[in-house]
Design an enzyme around this catalytic site. Structure first.
Site, mmCIF file in Angstrom:
data_model
loop_
_atom_site.group_PDB
_atom_site.id
_atom_site.type_symbol
_atom_site.label_atom_id
_atom_site.label_comp_id
_atom_site.label_asym_id
_atom_site.label_seq_id
_atom_site.Cartn_x
_atom_site.Cartn_y
_atom_site.Cartn_z
ATOM 1 N N LYS A 150 -2.935 -14.653 -1.744
ATOM 2 C CA LYS A 150 -3.085 -13.859 -0.527
ATOM 3 C C LYS A 150 -2.421 -12.496 -0.724
ATOM 4 O O LYS A 150 -1.688 -12.291 -1.703
ATOM 5 C CB LYS A 150 -2.476 -14.583 0.670
ATOM 6 C CG LYS A 150 -0.978 -14.826 0.563
ATOM 7 C CD LYS A 150 -0.441 -15.613 1.745
ATOM 8 C CE LYS A 150 1.070 -15.846 1.603
ATOM 9 N NZ LYS A 150 1.635 -16.587 2.735
ATOM 10 N N TYR A 181 11.074 17.944 2.751
ATOM 11 C CA TYR A 181 11.071 18.029 4.215
ATOM 12 C C TYR A 181 12.477 17.958 4.788
ATOM 13 O O TYR A 181 13.337 17.226 4.285
ATOM 14 C CB TYR A 181 10.256 16.878 4.819
ATOM 15 C CG TYR A 181 8.764 17.046 4.716
ATOM 16 C CD1 TYR A 181 8.107 18.121 5.316
ATOM 17 C CD2 TYR A 181 8.003 16.102 4.034
ATOM 18 C CE1 TYR A 181 6.728 18.253 5.230
ATOM 19 C CE2 TYR A 181 6.624 16.221 3.943
ATOM 20 C CZ TYR A 181 5.988 17.309 4.549
ATOM 21 O OH TYR A 181 4.627 17.432 4.461
#
Length: 383
Positions: free
Chosen positions: A36, A275
């Protein structure tokens, strides 16, 4: 696929892990490889054929879309088991393709009977019982109702499995709860036996339970994280290694992750990098720009904390990790240039960065880090 970073998958490590698990689980226990979440980030299309090469012939997924991906890349006849989501039309398709699936409510069982009758093919179901996880599964009353439905429809239903899920076998703190679950599962099994229903597989164990509670191995074990070279928790590893003479970890990591430098820049003392104002250069520094960011699964929480390897040196992530880029301090590394290899996970010379290093810094589980690796990253199997 994006090829500015590459995830490599070691076939030798896969072979090693399967061999180790077989030696410990025994020949009578079926290994169902849990693939999965894109095979825990390793890539379904890349990992399943290699698992198959080394004898794995049963696969567990959560979504039906994952089951179809496994189905499409298998070369031999193998079993696929859906533990979670199927839509109504998926149930019909699953029955037609002989894909097994969990039944944890009466609605799904009734749909299985309906479409099995329409198709003239038996639905291969695994009855999931509720034993104390309180997530999904049939309680005792629902189980008795399901038993009655199955007995009325033996021409349409094949009871392939009888299962439950344990609530955290990787931690000793859950021991009492798990003991209660196992007792409840046994009570439900007795009810099944009393009705002369005999599933092909009884299964409750995942990777952790199969080592911490050996009696839970039964007919089949749903093995996920250990196939990929990771222990479910430090507790499970310590419990295993304490009984070994050599005290060497027998599991090998499969996954490596590399990128490359896309730009090199000189930064003057007193200037901010990236940033905001999270990183201020305290001296003149040299930086390298790497085209990997949080959209690839390199967590933003690794801003000003992460580490990579360049030219055999450990280098720091500085500033905020962007969506598609991050900035690395390479001041101490000589002859850095565009195109140089950057190791995000794996070895370079004598150094190594492990997935566990990410989890320690970012407070994420190994499972989370692996599952977050973008499917857009190119994956390649290596020897």
């Amino acid at each position: 696929m994006i090829d500015n970073s590459i995830i490599s998958l070691s076939e030798k490590s896969i072979e090693n892990n399967i061999s180790f698990l077989r030696s410990k689980l025994g020949d009578t226990v079926k290994i169902s490889a849990v693939v999965k979440a894109n095979a825990y980030g390793h890539g379904i299309e890349q990992i399943v054929p290699v698992f198959e090469k080394y004898g794995i012939d049963h696969y567990s997924v959560f979504y039906y879309s994952e089951a179809i991906r496994v189905y499409n890349c298998l070369h031999k006849s193998s079993s696929i088991m859906v533990m979670g989501w199927l839509s109504e039309k998926d149930i019909k398709d699953a029955i037609e393709k002989e894909i097994e699936f969990f039944v944890f409510n009466m609605e799904r069982l009734q749909l299985a009977v309906k479409y099995a009758k329409e198709l003239g093919v038996k639905a291969k179901i695994h009855l999931e019982t509720e034993t104390g996880m309180n997530r999904s599964g049939l309680n005792m009353n629902e189980l008795n109702t399901a038993i009655a439905v199955i007995k009325e429809n033996t021409d349409h239903i094949e009871l392939t499995g009888f299962c439950t899920h344990l609530a955290g076998a990787e931690s000793v703190s859950n021991h009492f709860r798990i003991q209660n679950q196992l007792q409840k599962y046994q009570e439900m099994t007795t009810e099944l036996d009393a009705n002369n229903l005999k599933p092909k597989y009884k299964h409750v164990a995942n990777s952790a339970a199969s080592f911490v509670y050996p009696d839970t191995r039964m007919d089949l074990v749903r093995v996920g994280i250990m196939l990929y070279g990771f222990w479910s928790s430090t507790e499970v590893f310590i419990q295993y290694i304490n009984h070994q003479e050599d005290r060497i970890d027998p599991l090998k990591r499969i996954l490596g992750w590399k990128s490359q430098i896309m730009a090199v820049k000189e930064i003057k003392s007193g200037e901010f990098v990236g940033y905001g104002i999270s990183y201020l250069a305290q001296s003149n520094i040299k930086t390298a720009l790497v085209p990997v960011g949080y959209s690839f699964g390199y967590s933003r929480s690794l801003s000003n904390k992460g580490r990579v390897l360049i030219h055999g040196h450990q280098c720091s992530v500085i500033g905020v990790v962007n969506m598609n880029m991050m900035i690395i301090d390479v001041t101490h590394v000589e002859n850095v240039k565009v195109g140089d290899e950057v190791v995000l996970i794996g070895k370079q010379d004598k150094l190594e960065i492990k997935v566990s290093a990410f989890s320690e810094i970012s407070d994420e589980l190994n499972y989370e880090i692996l599952a977050h690796l973008s499917e857009s990253i190119t994956r390649r199997v290596i020897n």
